[in-house]
Design an enzyme around this catalytic site. Structure first.
Site, PDB file in Angstrom:
ATOM      1  N   ASP A 105       5.870  -6.345  -0.868  1.00 23.69           N
ATOM      2  CA  ASP A 105       6.021  -5.198  -1.752  1.00 23.69           C
ATOM      3  C   ASP A 105       7.317  -5.397  -2.557  1.00 23.69           C
ATOM      4  OD1 ASP A 105       5.623  -2.872  -3.112  1.00 23.69           O
ATOM      5  OD2 ASP A 105       5.209  -1.658  -1.352  1.00 23.69           O
TER       6      ASP A 105
HETATM    7  C1  BGC Z   1       4.788   0.071  -4.331  1.00 21.97           C
HETATM    8  C2  BGC Z   1       3.527  -0.750  -4.418  1.00 21.97           C
HETATM    9  C3  BGC Z   1       3.334  -1.295  -5.811  1.00 21.97           C
HETATM   10  C4  BGC Z   1       4.570  -2.064  -6.215  1.00 21.97           C
HETATM   11  C5  BGC Z   1       4.458  -2.723  -7.568  1.00 21.97           C
HETATM   12  C6  BGC Z   1       5.971  -0.640  -4.940  1.00 21.97           C
HETATM   13  O1  BGC Z   1       7.061   0.209  -4.996  1.00 21.97           O
HETATM   14  O2  BGC Z   1       5.044   0.379  -2.981  1.00 21.97           O
HETATM   15  O3  BGC Z   1       2.440   0.029  -4.026  1.00 21.97           O
HETATM   16  O4  BGC Z   1       2.192  -2.097  -5.845  1.00 21.97           O
HETATM   17  O5  BGC Z   1       5.685  -1.191  -6.197  1.00 21.97           O
HETATM   18  O6  BGC Z   1       4.455  -1.821  -8.591  1.00 21.97           O
END
Ligand code: BGC
Length: 762
Positions: free
Chosen positions: A287
């Site tokens: 993530d």
């Molecule tokens: C979120 C994810 C997301 C990623 C990219 C993160 O903060 O937890 O769900 O895919 O950002 O945007």
């Protein structure tokens, strides 16, 4: 486009790189990637593990990438997100393909969570439809639109089981149940990926957030999770596994720790379980900066946490560049091996191969597509239907709904004529200004004989500090220049002049979602006052409740004549709400997350265990498991939802009550539509394992069928259960069923079932 392809092919011939064969035959793929990797430098291999963003989406971490162009040219990028449109994606791809030494195309990703530009209801809303075909269709439309805009790798589906409505991201998933969650996970993967990843209309899906992210303690985002393995396996892991069984291309590791080790560096999770036990053969992406965040978790410095992640089985590092900047050093110091880098690199290249990128890196950069494929009338129609199907009717006294298409309606509330809050959380690719406000929808659908007049009545919240936190992506809570009294009086005057009041109230878009947690999940005070005052007028009061989470709305439930839960409905909000309010569509949604009376009851869900001192019903009994100040039962149970018509359930018929191992049980029930409207009903099947080697839940969903019944029509719904459907993970985490007695329940909701006990022997 064609010219590009020719140049590209010529370039590859010059470079001596073979053009990819069209199918994904494993041996051919291996040969192709072996040859390519044979010519890659160590830095180029590490480069494939680097996912960057120039910051076009929602930069949820503290950093965005720098030096994007030079990194692309230097072959130091495996994937990118936050870039869209065929032109920009082509330019990006050109930097990688035509200007880097080996010309390896990049993955282009995005968060397409509930629709691309045609925004569908939030996932919790879509789940409430219990309609797998519809959910798959929304994912298919999303894939078609996103790929038309150059994006072919999606950070969805989010399948985290969530039983804590304080947690803002409950909005992004399917709710509390592993069985339903698994069905939805499969439908979404099918919808995004189709059956051919190389098709220009399909995109690679990512199941997230692996794992247990929805169990963050206290409902506070990014917080610790801690649970027994047996709970993990029986209740939280199934939807991830279902997505993997459905062939999902990638997995995103979560922010939280799992058994004391952050997911992104957890070898047990990313390798032993995911690869060795479940056989996942795609790649794992972290993530947003979750590798770097392990420093704050207390796992060491950037070099240490990067090495830990790679060794754990993480293949791609999102934005943090710990991999890019430290892996070479770790290799030299013997902290990681070259094989570990190669394995991760291979997995990323395999994904590119499976998407057909080596054959044509520009297959998703077709300038003619956005106009043809994005926000089409047909797509908006799917959004309108999906929204109507996601609504859950929670109360309908005196059949106030559907509304008559004549007479006068006072449409009030801070969300009644508002474009900024219709799309819901995580809709960064949607444009709120394209959404249909409720007032407009009521005018579109109501017809000439009905007079709809509007007054705002209240702010979403009067709290300026609260509004600031919610308004980070633009104004979601607009605090009116008029005083609350002035607004309220206007609404009350309008109510006095109208036959019925429809109040559209609830949460602003950014009151749920990522980093939008609440310790108080009731309606803000400003709106509570409005509802109380409207109720006092004595006019029939229809509450249309918008929210990204189950809310504690006991008082509003009491005060309302009718209550319709509409989540955040998406781009067609107003039309879909009007369709349902005026009866063009008869609501058929059922809750997939329990609505508690208050936050003190959390966690409260239908799949609880019995305890040794269960209380029978809600009448207080001393020394039983209960509360002094609240019932045990929730405000609305999982599976609950009404219709404008009535469904009468006959007595369930069981094909037999004594079964042997390989036999199957048929449970049939006649359902009759006894009311005045055609309608749909979600018939639910639950089981309870009465005696087992470990404590088991009082109910587990094992099947559901959504049926359509015309007025007066009867249909027989039949479920078939085998012993395998009764399997669970025991204390030793062995999966299987244990012979004995089982209660089998059928009904319209988890708290309204008829049952019989069957015995099932080996
Ligand atoms: C979120 C994810 C997301 C990623 C990219 C993160 O903060 O937890 O769900 O895919 O950002 O945007």
């Amino acid at each position: 486009m064609k010219v590009n392809r020719l140049i590209f092919a010529a370039l590859w011939v010059l470079l001596g790189v073979p053009v990819q064969a069209q199918n994904t035959d494993k041996a051919e793929m291996d040969a192709y990637i072996n040859e390519l990797m044979g010519r890659m430098t160590l830095q180029e291999k590490i480069g494939q593990l680097n996912l960057i963003t120039p910051g076009g989406g929602i930069p949820t971490g503290s950093a965005v990438s720098t030096g994007v162009e030079s990194k692309l040219k230097d072959g130091l990028v495996g994937g990118i997100f936050g870039v869209s449109s065929p032109e920009k994606v082509r330019q990006t791809q050109e930097l990688a393909v035509e200007e880097s030494r080996l010309g390896i195309p990049v993955l282009v990703g995005s968060d397409v969570i509930h629709g691309y530009k045609t925004t569908f209801p939030i996932p919790l809303g879509l789940a409430s439809s219990w309609d797998m075909e519809l959910i798959e269709k929304t994912a298919r439309v999303a894939a078609k639109e996103a790929t038309a805009d150059g994006i072919f790798w999606n950070f969805s589906p989010m399948v985290d089981i969530a039983r804590d409505p304080r947690w803002g991201r409950i909005a992004e998933g399917a709710g509390e149940d592993p069985f339903l969650g698994s069905e939805i996970a499969k439908a979404m993967v099918r919808g995004y990926q189709g059956d051919d990843l190389t098709s220009p209309n399909t995109m690679m899906a990512t199941v997230k957030h692996f794992a247990l992210y929805g169990a963050s303690e206290a409902g506070r985002d990014y917080n610790t999770t801690d649970m027994s393995r047996i709970r993990m396996f029986n209740e939280y892991l199934p939807p991830y596994k279902a997505a993997i069984d459905a062939g999902v291309g990638s997995v995103m590791s979560s922010f939280n720790d799992v058994d004391g080790i952050p997911a992104s560096g957890n070898k047990w999770l990313l390798t032993d379980l995911l690869r060795d036990q479940w056989g996942f053969d795609g790649f794992v992406v972290s993530d947003y900066t979750s590798v770097n965040e392990m420093i704050a978790h207390g796992m060491g410095d950037l070099q240490a946490v990067s090495a830990l992640s790679l060794k754990a089985g993480l293949d791609m590092d999102m934005v943090g560049e710990g991999f890019l900047t430290t892996l070479e050093k770790s290799l030299k110091e013997g902290k990681i091996t070259e094989d570990e880098i190669e394995l991760a690199c291979r997995r990323v290249l395999e994904a590119k191969y499976k998407l057909g990128l080596f054959e044509d890196p520009y297959r998703y950069a077709d300038d003619s597509r956005p106009k043809k494929d994005i926000l089409t009338k047909a797509n908006r129609q799917v959004a309108r239907e999906a929204a109507a199907r996601s609504f859950v009717l929670l109360k309908n006294e005196m059949n106030t709904l559907p509304l008559s298409q004549s007479g006068s309606i006072a449409l009030v509330g801070p969300l009644a004529n508002n474009k900024n809050n219709m799309l819901g959380t995580w809709a960064p690719t949607g444009n709120p200004q394209l959404s249909i406000p409720i007032l407009e929808g009521m005018e579109n659908v109501g017809g000439r004989k009905v007079k709809v007049r509007y007054a705002k009545g209240a702010n979403i919240s009067d709290d300026v500090e609260f509004a600031k936190k919610v308004n980070v992506f633009g104004t979601r809570i607009a605090i009116d220049e008029r005083s609350p009294e002035e607004m309220l009086n206007e609404a009350l005057d309008l109510a006095a002049q109208s036959e019925v009041v429809v109040a559209v109230i609830g949460e602003a878009t950014e009151m749920s979602g990522e980093s939008a947690n609440r310790t108080d999940i009731s309606l803000p005070e400003s709106q509570k006052k409005l509802v109380r005052a409207l109720a006092k007028t004595g006019k029939p009061l229809v509450l249309v409740m918008m929210s990204g989470r189950p809310m504690a709305i006991g008082e509003e439930y009491e005060l309302a004549t009718s209550l319709l839960q509409v989540w955040h409905p998406g781009v067609e909000a107003g039309n879909a709400i009007a369709d349902v309010l005026f009866g063009a569509y008869n609501p058929s949604g059922k809750l997939t997350a329990t609505f508690p009376h208050n936050v003190g009851q959390i966690p409260v869900h239908y799949r609880m265990k019995n305890t040794g001192r269960p209380q029978d019903g809600d009448t207080f009994m001393k020394f039983k498991s209960n509360y002094l100040d609240a019932p045990n039962s929730p405000l609305f149970a999982f599976g609950y939802g009404l219709s404008y018509t009535d469904f009468d359930y006959g007595k369930p018929v069981f094909s037999q009550t004594k079964l042997k191992g390989n036999e199957s049980l048929k449970v049939s029930v006649d359902i009759t539509n006894t009311g005045n409207f055609d309608g749909e009903e979600v018939v639910q099947l639950y089981t309870r394992d009465l005696v087992a080697s470990v404590t088991r839940p009082v109910k587990e969903l094992k099947g559901f069928q959504k049926i359509n019944l015309k007025k007066g029509e009867t249909k027989t719904v039949t479920f078939e259960l085998t012993a395998d459907d009764l399997a669970f993970y025991n204390f030793n985490l062995e999966f299987g069923w244990e012979p004995g007695d089982f209660e089998i329940m059928v009904g319209p909701s988890s708290d309204n079932v008829q049952s019989a006990v069957v015995s099932w022997e080996k």
